[in-house]
Design an enzyme around this catalytic site. Sequence first.
Site, short mmCIF file in Angstrom:
data_model
loop_
_atom_site.label_atom_id
_atom_site.label_comp_id
_atom_site.label_asym_id
_atom_site.label_seq_id
_atom_site.Cartn_x
_atom_site.Cartn_y
_atom_site.Cartn_z
N LYS A 175 -14.92 95.27 14.12
CA LYS A 175 -15.44 93.93 14.85
C LYS A 175 -16.02 94.45 15.97
O LYS A 175 -15.56 94.29 17.11
CB LYS A 175 -14.32 92.94 14.93
CG LYS A 175 -14.81 91.40 15.12
CD LYS A 175 -13.50 90.56 15.24
CE LYS A 175 -13.96 89.27 15.67
NZ LYS A 175 -15.14 88.68 15.00
N1 PMP Z 1 -16.31 87.69 8.94
C1 PMP Z 1 -16.93 87.77 9.85
C2 PMP Z 1 -18.31 88.32 9.89
C3 PMP Z 1 -16.35 87.35 11.13
O1 PMP Z 1 -17.13 87.21 12.22
C4 PMP Z 1 -15.20 86.62 11.06
C5 PMP Z 1 -14.45 85.91 12.32
N2 PMP Z 1 -13.95 86.87 13.20
C6 PMP Z 1 -14.49 86.56 9.97
C7 PMP Z 1 -15.29 87.04 8.77
C8 PMP Z 1 -13.02 85.89 9.77
O2 PMP Z 1 -12.34 86.60 10.48
P1 PMP Z 1 -10.71 86.24 11.00
O3 PMP Z 1 -10.29 85.56 10.02
O4 PMP Z 1 -10.15 87.60 11.49
O5 PMP Z 1 -11.37 85.55 12.34
#
Ligand code: PMP
Length: 317
Positions: free
Chosen positions: A160
């Site tokens: 991320k």
């Molecule tokens: N995909 C992307 C590209 C994101 O930015 C997010 C948000 N963090 C998610 C999926 C969902 O991830 P999470 O459930 O860990 O927030």
Amino acid sequence: MPISETKLIWRNGEMVPWRDATTHILTHCMHYGTSVFEGMRAYNARHKGAVIFRNREHMERFKFSARVYKIAINFSIEELMQACRDVIAENGLSEAYIRPFAYLGYGEIGLASQRCPSEVAIAAFPWGAYLGEEGQKHGIDVCVSSWRRLAPGTMPAAAKAAGNYLSSRLISIEARERGFTEGIGLAHDGTVSEGAGENLFIVRNGRIVTPPAASSILWGITRDTVITLARDLGFEIVEQGIPREMLYAADEAFFTGTAAEITPIRSIDGIQVGSGERPMTTALQKAFFGLFTGETKDKWGWLDPVESSALRARAAR
Ligand code: PMP
């Protein structure tokens, strides 16, 4: 969406006033996107007070993202988890969005810099439903973007990192400009990947399907939560490559994410999703939000209580 300011931000182990959490314009990450981050939520759970949802898993992913880019985070998972609780407590928050991030700071300009200091910070502020309260109830209208997601071997989609969000921005802006609430990105091979900031699920013939890790997705923590809750409810759920046209054959579709939580999708590219009935999405929303009322038993230890004396003292006032 304007940011609602709070008082204090945790920075490299100390609390600093919100306004003092600034950085030099020649900071490495400002030029090359060399920053990794998390997005997490604290909920005011009816039966437990302020809790951080899956604090440990977020901090583990944070460390993983930093490892990929060789950005040092000189704090343990436990220290980071405590810092997140402290940011909530010290700001007197009970429901909040939490934004931990680590970045290469000021000192060098080279791409392979090994000497730039790394900085770690955690901010928290109030933030409602990302795709709107209405959207969460009635569903949103989305489109498939003309932009593809990051291809394997270009940038690691599962880390991320700030730079990945240039792709998300293109998808999101295009969707808004075309009158949709959000956009879906296709993977390099034309199969479905994910939303600009959300993972995607569809339901077809009673089975829940979501793209696998190999489809250039972020390994979402809400995605993992939904997979776990679905299995617990006895639903069949599989990770499987999804051809674009399967979106138009879906009986139900929804996005998941920390910001988006579980948001139903009402239409894709102007085509209504199924009949408009959403029994499985509704059951999953109920199970998810039930975690914060106590109606869903937290068998997995996902709720991390903030439990700070500062917070208790404030609540008592
Ligand atoms: N995909 C992307 C590209 C994101 O930015 C997010 C948000 N963090 C998610 C999926 C969902 O991830 P999470 O459930 O860990 O927030």
